[in-house]
Design a protein around this motif. Structure first.
Motif, mmCIF file in Angstrom:
data_model
loop_
_atom_site.group_PDB
_atom_site.id
_atom_site.type_symbol
_atom_site.label_atom_id
_atom_site.label_comp_id
_atom_site.label_asym_id
_atom_site.label_seq_id
_atom_site.Cartn_x
_atom_site.Cartn_y
_atom_site.Cartn_z
ATOM 1 N N SER A 1 0.822 -1.196 0.000
ATOM 2 C CA SER A 1 0.000 0.000 0.000
ATOM 3 C C SER A 1 0.861 1.253 0.000
ATOM 4 O O SER A 1 0.570 2.194 -0.718
ATOM 5 C CB SER A 1 -0.918 0.021 1.221
ATOM 6 N N LEU A 2 1.910 1.257 0.814
ATOM 7 C CA LEU A 2 2.779 2.438 0.880
ATOM 8 C C LEU A 2 3.358 2.753 -0.492
ATOM 9 O O LEU A 2 3.305 3.895 -0.952
ATOM 10 C CB LEU A 2 3.902 2.215 1.891
ATOM 11 N N LYS A 3 3.880 1.752 -1.159
ATOM 12 C CA LYS A 3 4.490 1.979 -2.473
ATOM 13 C C LYS A 3 3.463 2.496 -3.471
ATOM 14 O O LYS A 3 3.714 3.478 -4.174
ATOM 15 C CB LYS A 3 5.115 0.687 -2.983
ATOM 16 N N ALA A 4 2.315 1.866 -3.515
ATOM 17 C CA ALA A 4 1.282 2.257 -4.474
ATOM 18 C C ALA A 4 0.687 3.620 -4.171
ATOM 19 O O ALA A 4 0.386 4.393 -5.088
ATOM 20 C CB ALA A 4 0.183 1.203 -4.503
ATOM 21 N N GLU A 5 0.519 3.956 -2.919
ATOM 22 C CA GLU A 5 -0.183 5.179 -2.549
ATOM 23 C C GLU A 5 0.720 6.379 -2.318
ATOM 24 O O GLU A 5 0.263 7.511 -2.369
ATOM 25 C CB GLU A 5 -1.028 4.911 -1.304
ATOM 26 N N VAL A 6 1.991 6.151 -2.041
ATOM 27 C CA VAL A 6 2.878 7.276 -1.732
ATOM 28 C C VAL A 6 4.016 7.402 -2.735
ATOM 29 O O VAL A 6 4.325 8.496 -3.192
ATOM 30 C CB VAL A 6 3.460 7.157 -0.305
ATOM 31 N N LEU A 7 4.627 6.293 -3.074
ATOM 32 C CA LEU A 7 5.847 6.360 -3.873
ATOM 33 C C LEU A 7 5.636 6.279 -5.383
ATOM 34 O O LEU A 7 6.428 6.818 -6.141
ATOM 35 C CB LEU A 7 6.797 5.238 -3.429
ATOM 36 N N GLN A 8 4.588 5.607 -5.815
ATOM 37 C CA GLN A 8 4.364 5.367 -7.237
ATOM 38 C C GLN A 8 4.254 6.673 -8.016
ATOM 39 O O GLN A 8 3.350 7.459 -7.799
ATOM 40 C CB GLN A 8 3.094 4.538 -7.429
ATOM 41 N N GLY A 9 5.204 6.911 -8.905
ATOM 42 C CA GLY A 9 5.156 8.078 -9.777
ATOM 43 C C GLY A 9 5.467 9.398 -9.101
ATOM 44 O O GLY A 9 5.246 10.455 -9.688
ATOM 45 N N GLN A 10 5.960 9.384 -7.893
ATOM 46 C CA GLN A 10 6.255 10.614 -7.155
ATOM 47 C C GLN A 10 7.737 10.934 -7.220
ATOM 48 O O GLN A 10 8.582 10.045 -7.246
ATOM 49 C CB GLN A 10 5.834 10.476 -5.690
ATOM 50 N N TRP A 11 8.039 12.199 -7.217
ATOM 51 C CA TRP A 11 9.415 12.678 -7.136
ATOM 52 C C TRP A 11 9.544 13.529 -5.902
ATOM 53 O O TRP A 11 8.723 14.405 -5.648
ATOM 54 C CB TRP A 11 9.779 13.501 -8.376
ATOM 55 N N PHE A 12 10.539 13.272 -5.110
ATOM 56 C CA PHE A 12 10.776 14.014 -3.880
ATOM 57 C C PHE A 12 12.100 14.748 -4.004
ATOM 58 O O PHE A 12 13.071 14.209 -4.535
ATOM 59 C CB PHE A 12 10.792 13.075 -2.678
ATOM 60 N N THR A 13 12.138 15.964 -3.488
ATOM 61 C CA THR A 13 13.357 16.767 -3.600
ATOM 62 C C THR A 13 14.342 16.508 -2.476
ATOM 63 O O THR A 13 15.533 16.736 -2.642
ATOM 64 C CB THR A 13 13.013 18.267 -3.642
ATOM 65 N N ASP A 14 13.838 16.045 -1.319
ATOM 66 C CA ASP A 14 14.741 15.753 -0.209
ATOM 67 C C ASP A 14 14.095 14.766 0.752
ATOM 68 O O ASP A 14 12.913 14.442 0.628
ATOM 69 C CB ASP A 14 15.161 17.032 0.526
ATOM 70 N N SER A 15 14.878 14.291 1.705
ATOM 71 C CA SER A 15 14.383 13.274 2.631
ATOM 72 C C SER A 15 13.295 13.812 3.562
ATOM 73 O O SER A 15 12.430 13.060 3.997
ATOM 74 C CB SER A 15 15.532 12.682 3.447
ATOM 75 N N LYS A 16 13.312 15.100 3.859
ATOM 76 C CA LYS A 16 12.259 15.674 4.713
ATOM 77 C C LYS A 16 10.905 15.623 4.015
ATOM 78 O O LYS A 16 9.885 15.368 4.650
ATOM 79 C CB LYS A 16 12.610 17.108 5.096
ATOM 80 N N GLN A 17 10.895 15.844 2.720
ATOM 81 C CA GLN A 17 9.653 15.770 1.961
ATOM 82 C C GLN A 17 9.125 14.331 1.946
ATOM 83 O O GLN A 17 7.927 14.095 2.111
ATOM 84 C CB GLN A 17 9.891 16.275 0.534
ATOM 85 N N VAL A 18 10.011 13.372 1.796
ATOM 86 C CA VAL A 18 9.626 11.961 1.832
ATOM 87 C C VAL A 18 9.061 11.613 3.204
ATOM 88 O O VAL A 18 8.021 10.958 3.319
ATOM 89 C CB VAL A 18 10.823 11.046 1.502
ATOM 90 N N GLN A 19 9.724 12.073 4.273
ATOM 91 C CA GLN A 19 9.262 11.766 5.626
ATOM 92 C C GLN A 19 7.880 12.353 5.886
ATOM 93 O O GLN A 19 7.028 11.711 6.508
ATOM 94 C CB GLN A 19 10.259 12.275 6.670
ATOM 95 N N ARG A 20 7.625 13.571 5.410
ATOM 96 C CA ARG A 20 6.296 14.180 5.572
ATOM 97 C C ARG A 20 5.231 13.351 4.852
ATOM 98 O O ARG A 20 4.135 13.144 5.373
ATOM 99 C CB ARG A 20 6.293 15.617 5.065
ATOM 100 N N ALA A 21 5.552 12.874 3.651
ATOM 101 C CA ALA A 21 4.612 12.037 2.899
ATOM 102 C C ALA A 21 4.347 10.727 3.643
ATOM 103 O O ALA A 21 3.202 10.280 3.745
ATOM 104 C CB ALA A 21 5.155 11.760 1.497
ATOM 105 N N PHE A 22 5.413 10.100 4.179
ATOM 106 C CA PHE A 22 5.245 8.866 4.957
ATOM 107 C C PHE A 22 4.397 9.106 6.205
ATOM 108 O O PHE A 22 3.513 8.322 6.534
ATOM 109 C CB PHE A 22 6.597 8.304 5.385
ATOM 110 N N ASP A 23 4.683 10.188 6.926
ATOM 111 C CA ASP A 23 3.944 10.486 8.158
ATOM 112 C C ASP A 23 2.460 10.700 7.872
ATOM 113 O O ASP A 23 1.597 10.204 8.607
ATOM 114 C CB ASP A 23 4.529 11.710 8.850
ATOM 115 N N HIS A 24 2.164 11.437 6.804
ATOM 116 C CA HIS A 24 0.756 11.676 6.445
ATOM 117 C C HIS A 24 0.076 10.354 6.080
ATOM 118 O O HIS A 24 -1.030 10.059 6.541
ATOM 119 C CB HIS A 24 0.660 12.663 5.280
ATOM 120 N N TRP A 25 0.749 9.537 5.271
ATOM 121 C CA TRP A 25 0.178 8.250 4.861
ATOM 122 C C TRP A 25 -0.080 7.354 6.069
ATOM 123 O O TRP A 25 -1.121 6.718 6.169
ATOM 124 C CB TRP A 25 1.122 7.552 3.877
#
Length: 74
Positions: A1-25
């Protein structure tokens, strides 16, 4: 679910942006989103703390007499 809903087709500029997306998910997944296996309830609605006390000190295992203990090296 994480891969399909957060990572699929997304581009992140830094690790903080990725962490915010993970936390929200994680919040949505555990607190808001219904799960079919839980009768359409969110996982957080089923959570209950363990009745056992946590101990940071791990005791070595105890084996019955006559048990052959082997160490496996991978």
């Amino acid at each position: 679910s994480l891969k399909a809903e957060v990572l699929q087709g997304q581009w992140f500029t830094d690790s903080k942006q990725v962490q915010r997306a993970f936390d929200h998910w994680r919040t949505v997944y555990n607190l808001e989103r219904p799960h079919e296996a839980l009768a359409m309830k969110a996982p957080a609605s089923r959570y209950q703390p363990s009745s056992r006390q946590y101990s940071a000190d791990v005791k070595p295992p105890e084996y019955d007499e006559g048990v052959e203990v082997r160490k496996v090296d991978i």
